[in-house]
Design a protein around this motif. Structure first.
Motif, short mmCIF file in Angstrom:
data_model
loop_
_atom_site.label_atom_id
_atom_site.label_comp_id
_atom_site.label_asym_id
_atom_site.label_seq_id
_atom_site.Cartn_x
_atom_site.Cartn_y
_atom_site.Cartn_z
N ARG A 156 0.83 -1.33 0.01
CA ARG A 156 0.16 0.07 -0.01
C ARG A 156 0.95 1.20 0.05
NH1 ARG A 156 -5.14 0.77 1.16
NH2 ARG A 156 -5.55 -1.22 1.98
N LEU A 157 2.09 1.29 1.05
CA LEU A 157 2.82 2.25 0.76
C LEU A 157 3.46 2.53 -0.62
CD1 LEU A 157 4.21 4.53 2.38
CD2 LEU A 157 6.14 2.77 3.11
N MET A 158 3.73 1.54 -1.26
CA MET A 158 4.28 1.74 -2.61
C MET A 158 3.44 2.25 -3.54
SD MET A 158 7.49 0.86 -2.68
CE MET A 158 8.16 0.60 -0.93
N ARG A 159 2.14 2.04 -3.47
CA ARG A 159 1.29 2.53 -4.34
C ARG A 159 1.01 4.08 -4.11
NH1 ARG A 159 -1.57 -2.35 -2.90
NH2 ARG A 159 -3.18 -1.29 -1.72
N MET A 160 1.24 4.62 -2.79
CA MET A 160 1.39 5.94 -2.37
C MET A 160 2.64 6.62 -3.16
SD MET A 160 -0.19 5.64 1.63
CE MET A 160 -1.61 5.00 1.97
N TYR A 161 3.73 5.82 -2.90
CA TYR A 161 4.89 6.46 -3.57
C TYR A 161 4.83 6.57 -5.04
CZ TYR A 161 7.71 5.64 0.82
OH TYR A 161 8.08 5.59 1.87
N THR A 162 3.81 5.51 -5.49
CA THR A 162 3.51 5.76 -7.04
C THR A 162 2.82 6.97 -7.45
OG1 THR A 162 3.61 3.29 -7.10
CG2 THR A 162 2.38 4.57 -8.85
N GLU A 163 1.78 7.26 -6.67
CA GLU A 163 0.88 8.37 -6.57
C GLU A 163 1.93 9.72 -6.64
OE1 GLU A 163 -2.03 9.41 -8.26
OE2 GLU A 163 -2.18 7.41 -7.67
N MET A 164 2.84 9.63 -5.59
CA MET A 164 3.63 10.74 -5.31
C MET A 164 4.61 11.04 -6.66
SD MET A 164 4.08 13.35 -3.49
CE MET A 164 3.97 13.05 -1.70
N TYR A 165 5.23 10.19 -7.23
CA TYR A 165 6.12 10.26 -8.34
C TYR A 165 5.29 10.99 -9.42
CZ TYR A 165 5.48 5.94 -10.90
OH TYR A 165 5.01 4.80 -11.89
N LYS A 166 4.27 10.41 -9.76
CA LYS A 166 3.29 10.94 -10.80
C LYS A 166 2.74 12.40 -10.66
CE LYS A 166 1.21 6.41 -11.97
NZ LYS A 166 -0.14 5.54 -12.24
N ILE A 167 2.37 12.69 -9.20
CA ILE A 167 2.17 14.07 -8.87
C ILE A 167 3.26 14.73 -9.23
CG2 ILE A 167 1.54 15.74 -7.20
CD1 ILE A 167 -0.28 13.42 -6.14
N ASN A 168 4.37 14.70 -8.67
CA ASN A 168 5.80 15.38 -8.79
C ASN A 168 6.23 15.49 -10.42
OD1 ASN A 168 6.53 16.54 -6.14
ND2 ASN A 168 6.44 14.21 -5.73
N SER A 169 6.05 14.61 -11.02
CA SER A 169 6.25 14.64 -12.38
C SER A 169 5.14 15.63 -13.03
CB SER A 169 5.94 13.13 -13.22
OG SER A 169 6.09 13.37 -14.26
N PHE A 170 3.98 15.59 -12.71
CA PHE A 170 2.98 16.55 -13.50
C PHE A 170 3.30 18.07 -12.89
CE2 PHE A 170 0.21 12.78 -14.09
CZ PHE A 170 0.47 12.74 -15.72
N LEU A 171 3.94 18.23 -11.65
CA LEU A 171 4.20 19.51 -11.20
C LEU A 171 5.38 19.89 -11.99
CD1 LEU A 171 3.08 19.14 -7.41
CD2 LEU A 171 2.28 20.75 -9.12
N LYS A 172 6.09 19.28 -12.64
CA LYS A 172 7.43 19.43 -13.16
C LYS A 172 8.33 19.58 -12.17
CE LYS A 172 5.05 20.24 -16.94
NZ LYS A 172 4.75 19.07 -18.08
N ASP A 173 8.12 18.76 -11.17
CA ASP A 173 9.28 18.81 -10.15
C ASP A 173 9.88 17.28 -10.16
OD1 ASP A 173 11.19 18.47 -7.91
OD2 ASP A 173 9.46 19.07 -6.43
N ASN A 174 10.75 17.22 -11.60
CA ASN A 174 10.98 15.73 -12.02
C ASN A 174 12.16 15.30 -10.91
OD1 ASN A 174 9.46 15.99 -14.46
ND2 ASN A 174 10.88 17.29 -15.16
N LYS A 175 13.00 15.97 -10.37
CA LYS A 175 14.03 15.33 -9.77
C LYS A 175 13.53 14.71 -8.39
CE LYS A 175 17.16 17.01 -12.44
NZ LYS A 175 17.71 16.09 -13.40
N THR A 176 12.40 15.37 -7.87
CA THR A 176 11.59 14.64 -6.79
C THR A 176 11.09 13.50 -7.34
OG1 THR A 176 11.37 16.74 -5.64
CG2 THR A 176 10.09 14.79 -4.78
N ALA A 177 10.21 13.67 -8.10
CA ALA A 177 9.53 12.35 -8.96
C ALA A 177 10.46 11.20 -9.19
CB ALA A 177 9.02 12.87 -10.32
#
Length: 977
Positions: A156-177
């Motif tokens: 479940r935590l990994m699914r949350m991390y997955t959502e987080m990299y997608k959000i940061n990617s769309f925010l253009k914060d690519n390094k965090t993603a």
């Protein structure tokens, strides 16, 4: 059917107690709905079943605990999400979360799931700011449960991390993603056979990140990996996902100019979507079709297929508004921006303005006006998708400027409208930058938005020329100046926020220790850059970063004064304030190097002006060639014609404007882009003499990263002592180990002076320490630990050492101290300096390449000198290339002698260099030997050297004691190698 379900439900109620009846009914119905969702993918029937259950419970008109309704709302939300109806998904997930949070408390797993689900919905709706807030909460709570052993639900935590990299990617914060992406990928790669769908999605996500970073080749490689992984699953769902990956592949091909291939792949994606469309996934497929037609419209604006582009636009609008069930969506805004491009391509500028206004309406439901001249009030309008908003208003500014040109540059209202939009753009860019966690993403943002600032400067200057109003000239200057060292300044502002806020000292120490641990671990990983990094190290780094992030989140919520100081809007310094602080005879020349033009802003105590000229062809290459000639000792003097050409471009006209107002004797350069790596000392004022008439002969010269670092430094704690010097000749033991780093990723350029002994460095420190009555750590005493323990107590820090330049990983650029007891901790890296609180008025970095490094457009040079600036040193002496040991020592000793006479740092350096040139043999007069040393930052006199009489007499007594066997400064004398 509905009546039958109601009767069945009432029968169940008659068999059990009331509470048992409710629980049983909810469980039975949810199981039935789940079967419809998972086995049949019949989301509409699942939703109908669950909504009928709600009606049954309400029809009973009996007091039912609200908590029993939460799972029903939750499951309804899930089905709407799968169907693609995000508005209803959000409404039902929010109801479930509200009920559970009140009843169960924040730490309950159902509440955590609620935040995760709502964040996922918000991400799909492109409300990325609120989505990130929800997912951040969910992750923090889930991590606590796992850490406390209350849960072991790592998937479940990994699914949350997955959502987080997608959000940061769309925010253009690519390094965090990418940080989250790598952690998730490593987890699912442990069992690829069970995680093929996840891995396929991860490859696709990484392709999107690389595409945003304009690394299209790597993006395409990841898309092909994703298609390969999805193809192994062989089901309709994976076929739909393949269609989306093909669409993304087409995006990268379009961006890299492969238009024919791009169009072919867009059309192939459309075929896949239409083939797999059915009643259950209708909304989802419509959204995907809308996306693809949107990008096809954009492609046609580039290939000038206007009629075809309009047809694709109509399809995009139909599918997108139907799929999302609303006009007010960022995707709709993008559709109208792409339609605007078609009108722009046809020079139909007023039509373009109409479509652009519709893009704005799609983003801002409450912004009702059709008048394109009405500016958006950011204080009144909630902008959820700032990146999309930024694209729309940047396009609007471009349209206004185009109409102004088309109508003969007569109607000033269009120019003024463009200018107002650029002011809004500037505000939004700052807000976006402040939202990014990763420094690398902030650098990318500045790089990508630099062309917008070039247009903003040109627009403001055009208004200045038309109206004569100084506010436009000042605005143009601020557009140019505020981009200088933005990330550095933000970091310093955050450090000040911690120091000035009510955060307890023990928590601040915890933050410093965490940051130090992160930097140290990053250094270890960077040293493995050409190998596969140890996964244990990477996991440890992620854990530290998460711990640090949680601590900062706690700071922001628990200490409002810290939050206010940290995110305080960027303060510009007015030209009038700069003029008040500029000494008479000083001239500040600030540069902005754009894609088409170069701007030079000229500020003196009595005047403010500018020069604009077209950027010369191959300007960057010519600057680089000029620098390469300067940094090589074997080239003798640099070509006078090369020098004079650069002088004419960069200095001649601005200087003439300044000298019409007052006599100038000091030039302060704030360079940009390729100019950051040049020494202006060696520019020549004429090309007629065989002996170079260097700019340095007529003017004292200094440099600055930003006007706010020149004039915005805050008061700090006074240092207890005057001078601390660290220098060493280097023993064979240190050099032998240092040699192992030559081919290591740690050093991207050869180490200075071929890793040899530095014959004059300890003499340099001894002589200056004696001159200033200071303290010295030399040879074996010149350790990294000695520097870190003592540096905060001194007003002047002087380091005469070897230096390592690391352009790939600037935080690993380092000064080299003596090695002791087989320790590898004798590198003082740039990373070690960030977060240090130095009280020095000046740091002299007498080592190779301390003022050079990786150039980030707009931000400046990521160098060791920059790290000392971040640590609080307002004035720096740094080198632009490999320093000559002997000439460096001679120049710096004279520099201090001049400072003791009360001269400014800039004038003291000028006279020291001229003295060197007067006395050096012709072979050693090449710029390599003397023009590498730059004064950076505050360049006035060094007040700490105005020694009172009582101290002078005390020092005489100390000398007498030294003659009779005492040491006349705390640590001195050469140590045995």
């Amino acid at each position: 059917m509905k009546g039958f379900f109601l009767l069945s439900s009432l029968f169940i109620f008659s068999q059990f107690s009331f509470s048992q009846n409710i629980d049983s009914l909810v469980n039975i119905t949810i199981e039935k709905a789940e079967a419809l969702r998972i086995e049949d993918q019949n989301y509409d029937q699942a939703i109908k079943t669950l909504e009928e259950l709600l009606e049954v419970i309400v029809a009973l008109d009996t007091a039912v605990e609200r908590i029993k309704l939460a799972p029903i709302y939750h499951k309804i939300g899930v089905n709407y999400y799968m169907k693609g109806d995000m508005d209803n998904a959000l409404k039902n997930n929010s109801k479930a979360l509200e009920i559970r949070e009140i009843k169960l408390g924040a730490n309950h797993i159902d509440v955590i799931r609620g935040y995760f689900n709502r964040g996922s919905v918000l991400r799909r709706m492109q409300d990325y700011g609120n989505a990130k807030n929800d997912i951040t909460k969910a992750i923090a709570l889930m991590e606590k449960l796992i850490e406390s052993k209350q849960s072991n639900d790592v998937p479940r935590l990994m699914r949350m991390y997955t959502e987080m990299y997608k959000i940061n990617s769309f925010l253009k914060d690519n390094k965090t993603a990418l940080v989250y992406w790598e952690l998730v990928f490593n987890y699912y790669s442990l069992d690829e056979s069970q995680s093929m769908s996840r891995i396929a999605d991860l490859y696709n996500a990484k392709g999107i990140i690389y595409n945003d970073e304009k690394n299209y080749d790597l993006a395409i490689v990841n898309y092909l990996n994703s298609i390969d992984s999805y193809s192994r699953l062989m089901n309709s769902e994976s076929e739909i996902e393949i269609g989306s990956v093909i669409h993304n592949l087409a995006n990268s091909e379009q961006a890299s100019g492969q238009f024919d291939s791009s169009k072919k792949h867009y059309l192939k994606a459309i075929d896949v979507f239409k083939k797999n469309q059915n009643s259950n996934n209708n909304l989802d497929i419509q959204q995907r079709l809308g996306n693809t037609y949107t990008d096809l419209t954009n492609l046609c604006s580039k290939t000038k297929e206007w009629t075809q582009g309009i047809e694709y636009f109509n399809q995009a609008l139909k599918y997108t508004t139907s799929g999302w069930g609303t006009f007010h969506h960022p995707r709709v805004a993008e559709i109208y921006r792409n339609r605007t491009k078609i009108s722009l391509g046809q020079n139909l500028y007023h039509e373009a303005l109409e479509f652009n206004q519709k893009s704005l309406h799609a983003l801002l439901p409450d912004f009702k006006t059709d008048d394109p001249f009405v500016a958006v009030n950011l204080k009144q309008q909630a902008v959820k998708n700032k990146n999309s908003f930024l694209e729309t208003i940047a396009q609007k500014a471009e349209i206004f400027a185009a109409i102004y040109e088309q109508e003969g540059r007569k109607d000033q209202k269009y120019l003024e409208a463009a200018f107002q939009n650029y002011l809004t753009i500037d505000t939004v860019i700052i807000q976006i930058r402040q939202s990014y966690e990763a420094q690398g993403s902030q650098f990318e943002l500045i790089e990508q938005r630099y062309p917008i600032y070039e247009k903003a400067i040109s627009t403001a200057l055009e208004l200045f020329e038309k109206t004569g109003k100084g506010k436009y000239l000042e605005a143009a200057y601020h557009f140019a100046a505020k981009n200088k060292a933005m990330v550095l300044l933000a970091g310093m502002q955050e450090e000040q926020a911690k120091a000035w806020s009510s955060i307890p000292q023990e928590l601040r120490e915890q933050e410093k220790n965490l940051k130090r641990s992160i930097f140290q671990l990053e250094s270890k990983i960077y040293e493995q850059a050409d190998q596969e990094a140890d996964p244990v190290l990477r996991d440890s780094l992620f854990a530290l970063r998460r711990e640090y992030q949680k601590l900062i989140i706690d700071f922001e919520s628990a200490y409002p004064d810290y939050y206010d100081l940290k995110y305080r809007f960027d303060q510009t310094i007015s030209v009038a304030a700069i003029q008040q602080q500029l000494p008479r005879g000083s001239c500040m020349l600030e540069y902005f190097v754009g894609d088409a033009s170069i701007f030079v802003f000229v500020i003196t105590q009595s005047g403010f002006d500018y020069v604009k000229f077209d950027k010369p062809q191959q300007f960057e290459e010519r600057c680089l060639a000029f620098r390469q000639k300067m940094e090589r000792p074997g080239n003798g003097t640099v070509s006078v014609s090369d020098n004079y050409q650069l002088f004419q471009w960069l200095v001649k006209s601005p200087l003439e404007k300044a000298e019409k107002r007052e006599e100038i004797h000091h030039l302060i350069f704030l360079p940009d882009g390729p100019l950051l790596q040049l020494s202006f000392d060696v520019l020549v004022l004429d090309n007629t003499s065989t002996t170079p008439h260097y700019l340095l002969k007529d003017y004292a010269i200094s440099y600055a990263y930003s006007n706010r670092l020149l004039f915005g430094y805050s008061a700090k704690k006074r240092a207890r002592h005057t001078f601390a010097g660290f220098g060493l000749e280097y023993d064979d033991y240190t050099l032998a180990d240092l040699a192992t780093y030559v081919d290591n990723p740690l050093a991207s350029l050869p180490l200075s002076r071929a890793l040899g002994h530095l014959e004059f460095s300890d003499d340099e420190i001894n002589e200056i320490a004696w001159l200033l009555h200071g303290d010295a750590w030399i040879n074996q005493n010149a350790t990294r630990e000695a520097f870190l323990q003592n540096a905060g107590d001194y007003a002047i820090l002087h380091l005469a050492t070897h230096g390592v330049l690391n352009e790939r990983y600037p935080m690993n650029s380092a000064l080299i101290f003596t090695r002791q007891n087989d320790s590898t901790a004798y590198f003082l890296r740039a990373a070690d300096l960030y977060g240090l609180a130095l009280n020095a008025d000046m740091a002299v970095l007498s080592a190779c390449n301390t003022g050079t490094g990786l150039v980030e457009r707009g931000e400046g040079v990521r160098s060791l000198a920059r790290a000392f600036s971040a640590a609080g040193c307002p004035s720096l002496i740094a080198s632009l290339w490999n320093a000559s040991d002997k000439s460096t020592k001679e120049i710096l000793v004279d520099f201090y002698k001049n400072l003791k006479k009360g001269q400014t740092k800039a004038e003291a350096m000028r006279r020291a260099k001229l003295t060197y040139l007067e006395n050096a043999p012709p072979t050693y007069q090449a710029p390599y030997y003397w023009s590498h040393l730059n004064v950076i930052g505050e360049s006035g006199p060094l007040e700490v050297l105005n020694v009172p009489l009582w101290r002078k007499y005390w020092y005489v007594l100390a000398v007498v004691l030294a003659v009779s066997g005492g040491l006349f400064y705390r640590k001195t004398g050469k140590q045995a190698a």
